[in-house]
Write a protein that holds these residues in place. Structure first.
Motif, short mmCIF file in Angstrom:
data_model
loop_
_atom_site.label_atom_id
_atom_site.label_comp_id
_atom_site.label_asym_id
_atom_site.label_seq_id
_atom_site.Cartn_x
_atom_site.Cartn_y
_atom_site.Cartn_z
N LYS A 23 0.83 -1.21 0.00
CA LYS A 23 0.00 0.00 0.00
C LYS A 23 0.87 1.26 0.00
O LYS A 23 0.59 2.22 -0.71
CB LYS A 23 -0.93 0.01 1.22
N LYS A 24 1.92 1.26 0.79
CA LYS A 24 2.82 2.41 0.86
C LYS A 24 3.52 2.63 -0.47
O LYS A 24 3.62 3.76 -0.95
CB LYS A 24 3.85 2.19 1.97
N ALA A 25 3.99 1.55 -1.10
CA ALA A 25 4.67 1.66 -2.39
C ALA A 25 3.73 2.21 -3.47
O ALA A 25 4.12 3.05 -4.29
CB ALA A 25 5.22 0.31 -2.81
N LEU A 26 2.48 1.76 -3.48
CA LEU A 26 1.51 2.26 -4.46
C LEU A 26 1.20 3.74 -4.23
O LEU A 26 1.05 4.51 -5.17
CB LEU A 26 0.22 1.44 -4.40
N LYS A 27 1.11 4.13 -2.97
CA LYS A 27 0.82 5.53 -2.64
C LYS A 27 1.94 6.45 -3.10
O LYS A 27 1.71 7.56 -3.55
CB LYS A 27 0.60 5.67 -1.13
N GLU A 28 3.18 5.97 -3.00
CA GLU A 28 4.34 6.78 -3.35
C GLU A 28 4.71 6.70 -4.84
O GLU A 28 5.55 7.46 -5.31
CB GLU A 28 5.53 6.35 -2.51
N ALA A 29 4.07 5.79 -5.58
CA ALA A 29 4.40 5.59 -6.99
C ALA A 29 3.90 6.77 -7.83
O ALA A 29 2.82 7.30 -7.60
CB ALA A 29 3.79 4.29 -7.50
N ALA A 30 4.69 7.17 -8.79
CA ALA A 30 4.30 8.24 -9.70
C ALA A 30 3.47 7.66 -10.83
O ALA A 30 3.76 6.58 -11.35
CB ALA A 30 5.53 8.93 -10.27
N ILE A 31 2.41 8.37 -11.21
CA ILE A 31 1.54 7.95 -12.30
C ILE A 31 1.60 9.01 -13.38
O ILE A 31 1.51 10.20 -13.11
CB ILE A 31 0.10 7.76 -11.81
N SER A 32 1.74 8.58 -14.61
CA SER A 32 1.80 9.49 -15.74
C SER A 32 0.90 8.98 -16.85
O SER A 32 0.99 7.82 -17.24
CB SER A 32 3.24 9.60 -16.24
N ILE A 33 0.01 9.86 -17.36
CA ILE A 33 -0.91 9.50 -18.44
C ILE A 33 -0.70 10.48 -19.58
O ILE A 33 -0.67 11.69 -19.36
CB ILE A 33 -2.37 9.55 -17.97
N THR A 34 -0.58 9.98 -20.79
CA THR A 34 -0.45 10.82 -21.98
C THR A 34 -1.66 10.59 -22.87
O THR A 34 -1.98 9.45 -23.20
CB THR A 34 0.84 10.49 -22.75
N CYS A 35 -2.34 11.67 -23.23
CA CYS A 35 -3.52 11.59 -24.09
C CYS A 35 -3.13 11.99 -25.51
O CYS A 35 -2.47 13.00 -25.72
CB CYS A 35 -4.61 12.53 -23.59
N TYR A 36 -3.55 11.17 -26.48
CA TYR A 36 -3.24 11.40 -27.88
C TYR A 36 -4.53 11.62 -28.66
O TYR A 36 -5.57 11.05 -28.33
CB TYR A 36 -2.53 10.18 -28.49
N ASP A 37 -4.45 12.43 -29.73
CA ASP A 37 -5.60 12.56 -30.62
C ASP A 37 -5.55 11.44 -31.66
O ASP A 37 -4.67 10.59 -31.64
CB ASP A 37 -5.67 13.95 -31.26
N ARG A 38 -6.49 11.45 -32.58
CA ARG A 38 -6.57 10.37 -33.58
C ARG A 38 -5.36 10.31 -34.50
O ARG A 38 -5.07 9.29 -35.10
CB ARG A 38 -7.82 10.53 -34.42
N ASP A 39 -4.66 11.43 -34.65
CA ASP A 39 -3.50 11.49 -35.52
C ASP A 39 -2.21 11.12 -34.81
O ASP A 39 -1.13 11.14 -35.40
CB ASP A 39 -3.36 12.89 -36.13
N GLY A 40 -2.30 10.81 -33.52
CA GLY A 40 -1.12 10.42 -32.76
C GLY A 40 -0.39 11.58 -32.12
O GLY A 40 0.70 11.41 -31.58
N ASN A 41 -0.96 12.79 -32.19
CA ASN A 41 -0.34 13.96 -31.57
C ASN A 41 -0.68 14.00 -30.08
O ASN A 41 -1.80 13.68 -29.68
CB ASN A 41 -0.83 15.24 -32.23
N VAL A 42 0.27 14.41 -29.26
CA VAL A 42 0.05 14.52 -27.83
C VAL A 42 -0.90 15.68 -27.57
O VAL A 42 -0.66 16.81 -27.99
CB VAL A 42 1.37 14.72 -27.06
N VAL A 43 -2.01 15.39 -26.87
CA VAL A 43 -2.98 16.42 -26.52
C VAL A 43 -2.70 16.95 -25.12
O VAL A 43 -2.74 18.15 -24.87
CB VAL A 43 -4.42 15.86 -26.59
N LYS A 44 -2.41 16.04 -24.20
CA LYS A 44 -2.19 16.44 -22.81
C LYS A 44 -1.40 15.37 -22.09
O LYS A 44 -1.55 14.19 -22.37
CB LYS A 44 -3.53 16.65 -22.12
N ARG A 45 -0.60 15.81 -21.15
CA ARG A 45 0.10 14.89 -20.25
C ARG A 45 -0.36 15.20 -18.83
O ARG A 45 -0.40 16.36 -18.42
CB ARG A 45 1.61 15.07 -20.36
#
Length: 78
Positions: A23-45
């Motif tokens: 539980k402690k390791a999961l709480k301290e883990a960094a999460i990163s999500i990258t959203c792409y549009d249909r053309d493969g361009n990064v929309v948001k991180r």
């Protein structure tokens, strides 16, 4: 008399209870999500260090949504 048989088992389920260390390791883990549009361009991180503010590209000055998922006002198209 045989009261137990494999035919009595209709479903199988695994119940996992994580330890305090997991539980402690999961709480301290960094999460990163990258959203792409249909053309493969990064929309948001987005990462776990972000403020949690909701961006509305259709209404940039709104400051986000309220808890009901709306914009906070009663806009009846008037």
């Amino acid at each position: 008399m045989n009261l137990v048989a494999s035919s009595l088992i209709t479903t199988r389920k695994i119940i996992f209870t994580p330890s305090v260390d997991v539980k402690k390791a999961l709480k301290e883990a960094a999460i990163s999500i990258t959203c792409y549009d249909r053309d493969g361009n990064v929309v948001k991180r987005v990462n776990s260090g972000d403020s949690g503010e909701i961006e509305d590209p259709e209404n940039p000055g709104s400051g986000g949504e309220d808890a009901s998922g709306g914009s906070g006002g009663d806009d009846l198209g008037q």
